[in-house]
Design a protein around this motif. Structure first.
Motif, PDB file in Angstrom:
ATOM      1  N   ASN C  31       0.632  -1.266   0.259  1.00 41.34           N
ATOM      2  CA  ASN C  31       0.076  -0.138  -0.009  1.00 41.34           C
ATOM      3  C   ASN C  31       0.819   1.260  -0.088  1.00 41.34           C
ATOM      4  N   ASP C  32       1.937   1.312   0.957  1.00 38.44           N
ATOM      5  CA  ASP C  32       2.690   2.345   0.797  1.00 38.44           C
ATOM      6  C   ASP C  32       3.515   2.717  -0.500  1.00 38.44           C
ATOM      7  N   ALA C  34       2.407   1.944  -3.737  1.00 44.85           N
ATOM      8  CA  ALA C  34       1.339   2.227  -4.457  1.00 44.85           C
ATOM      9  C   ALA C  34       1.162   3.954  -3.977  1.00 44.85           C
ATOM     10  N   ASN C  35       0.873   4.210  -2.848  1.00 42.90           N
ATOM     11  CA  ASN C  35       0.770   5.725  -2.353  1.00 42.90           C
ATOM     12  C   ASN C  35       2.163   6.267  -2.767  1.00 42.90           C
ATOM     13  N   LEU C  38       2.059   7.122  -6.321  1.00 42.43           N
ATOM     14  CA  LEU C  38       0.997   8.197  -6.691  1.00 42.43           C
ATOM     15  C   LEU C  38       1.579   9.497  -6.242  1.00 42.43           C
TER      16      LEU C  38
END
Lengths: 273, 273, 273
Positions: C31-32, C34-35, C38
């Motif tokens: 998740n980190d 991907a963020n 982004l």
């Protein structure tokens, strides 16, 4: 009795020794568990391939087995890691997440318990009741049961399994069969963040990696979560909600001090139970 | 028309009834989905083993199937859960993430649709176009397509599949084939946080767990994300970026009130489409 | 020499071109990653099914292979993605997480290197030493080794493998075998957040998706992490701990500007090594 000084001493010992905490845990909270472990000064490793979990557990200071999400492969990985940890005297923390929610979970819990001896078992009331062979009300992975007689249930199961039993909830009960404590720290909002139970497993394991006494490790881990919740709650402003609370919870893990630990409330219920 | 009062009433109902939302979702955003579900007052459970998903879905108030990350095993788990949910009249929210990105994803989407009837399908324009058999421009899991004619596309596909169709984007279109709404809330920054689409699935499912009307549930879920984005954006200071925005988004999920819901903008386009 | 202007120019180029970064990475930090991708303006996609990774990698601007958590299936997925990327001239960033921690990891690293040519390899000193066939001290997935002679080790391995080698630590060494740089940005607290190494892979890949020069991409990615850490640290107040630091780190990814990049410290050690 477990004094605040003793608890804080254990907390400082984690930072000194940086115990390696091997986790086989669920996909939901794995990041939070790694960060909680780091925040208190321990070193997390999250390996879950059956091809390496025995090797990894053998070199760890403690092992967490958490069944929040399960696959046939992760069960094998857990059993290999747990048996390796048992052989090497690495303490094992087992969390039977949602034990009664489905037949598959119930069977898996007993399959793991048949193969691995956990030093500490940590769960909510519904989960511990399933292990104790009592009637439990489970709803998904949340407890449906009240904390009545928690001390007695923990003590009896601890005697039967030879493990420290920790039942977490509004209050928490911890017993090794001989000594039984009820802990009163924490805030309601902790139940609104996913993974506070899983992170408690990590904290218990971090303490178990540096303290000989398993009961003390369980008390310290649960206490660290409770005190961190209180510290986080105290910092919230009006516009803050669950997002800020979670951030403050991690802030607290990394900044707890002697003053914070002096607020720990451990009730000794040996006499009563 | 769906009034702000009606939307807020549904939001309060989630906190009262605490519906159990079973998710089979991707590894990327699974933690955020669980926390978003908790933040609005519902109870998440994220079980994805094929050995238990039918049992878990049967006791849930709603089921989310999100194909963000896929394995052969998770597809089996989704189909078993979906069929169980269909049998037990548990509403199913399906998100065909990246449907057109690879042949494997496209095939999987239709394989799931052959086996399971989703009550609500939620995706971006590119994903919904793939389902509708239209030419789509996909790039990874992001939409490459503009929102032209979104209302009409949603309505036509809703009629064909007998599902509520929600197309999310700068504006959002939702239709059950008879009623069609365009929603205008949200901020650009929501696209810079991974998982806001997946969390929207969770929010829709939380509403579907307490509201009979599937269309209303979809509108409420999308609206909750849009309004939360606006509330989060309004709280940002100069030094804040995407990290603080995400924290404020979760704050908003847990603190939305009647005043916030009064800013909801739902355009009824039945007449036009 | 690589100037601050050049670094910042690369950073702006990511926002303009929005490169698609295909990740096959671990469950802990996905998740980190991907963020972070982004936050700097690139577009992440995290597909890891062997049935689609070749297709996904072929359309990506860069590919990240990170072995933090491994399964037989994810190894197959990585090899298929890596070979597809090699065929399509998509740059591959490889992170041999915990390479020396278990026999299984060591074997997997060489199995991947036999099948895939990484354009850039990024790891800590212990991991890179394992690749170089040197004696390494590994403890879980953390480095046990000091950064002595890092420039020389990076340069020698770069020459042998024909890949850019990046060794991250208190200082960072990056070499393509011809040019070697030591980077001095970053703060100690970055080591207390899980996944800063994995996110560095993502940042390097984002730059590799828009810059021809692989060495420059590695320098830019590592520099972005170091400068973001410094910017985050500077914003911390007294009550803040690791939770707030992580939020501020993501704020920094999304708000770095020309002034921030002017603080980048790149030491050219060609002459010395």
């Amino acid at each position: 009795m477990i004094s605040a000084e003793k608890l804080y001493h254990g907390f400082l010992k984690i930072r000194e020794e940086r115990p390696l905490i091997h986790h086989i845990t669920n996909a939901v909270t794995i990041n939070d568990c790694a960060n909680a472990t780091l925040a208190v000064g321990a070193s997390p490793v999250m390996a879950d391939s059956p091809d390496e979990t025995a090797d990894m557990a053998a070199q760890a200071s403690a092992l967490v087995l958490n069944i929040g999400t399960l696959t046939e492969m992760s069960i094998t990985a857990m059993i290999r890691a747990g048996q390796s940890a048992n052989r090497c005297q690495v303490p094992v923390v087992f969390d039977p997440v949602g034990a009664g929610a489905t037949p598959f979970r119930r069977q898996t819990v007993f399959r793991i318990l048949d193969a691995v001896h956990p030093d500490i078992i940590c769960g909510n009331m519904s989960e511990i009741k399933v292990l104790a062979g009592m009637k439990a009300r489970t709803r998904g992975v949340d407890a449906g049961d009240r904390m009545d007689h928690a001390g007695k249930i923990a003590r009896d199961l601890a005697r039967r399994l030879g493990s420290v039993i920790a039942i977490t909830g509004a209050a928490d009960a911890v017993s090794d069969g001989r000594r039984t404590f009820i802990l009163h720290n924490g805030v309601a909002r902790l139940a609104s963040v996913t993974g506070t139970g899983c992170m408690t497993d990590s904290l218990i394991a971090a303490f178990a990696g540096v303290l000989e006494d398993r009961l003390e490790a369980a008390v310290c881990g649960i206490m660290t979560m409770g005190l961190s919740g209180e510290k986080a709650e105290a910092l919230l402003a009006d516009a803050d909600g669950i997002g800020t609370f979670k951030v403050r919870l991690f802030d607290a893990f990394s900044t707890l001090d002697a003053h914070d630990f002096s607020k720990g409330s451990v009730e000794d219920v040996r006499a009563k139970s």
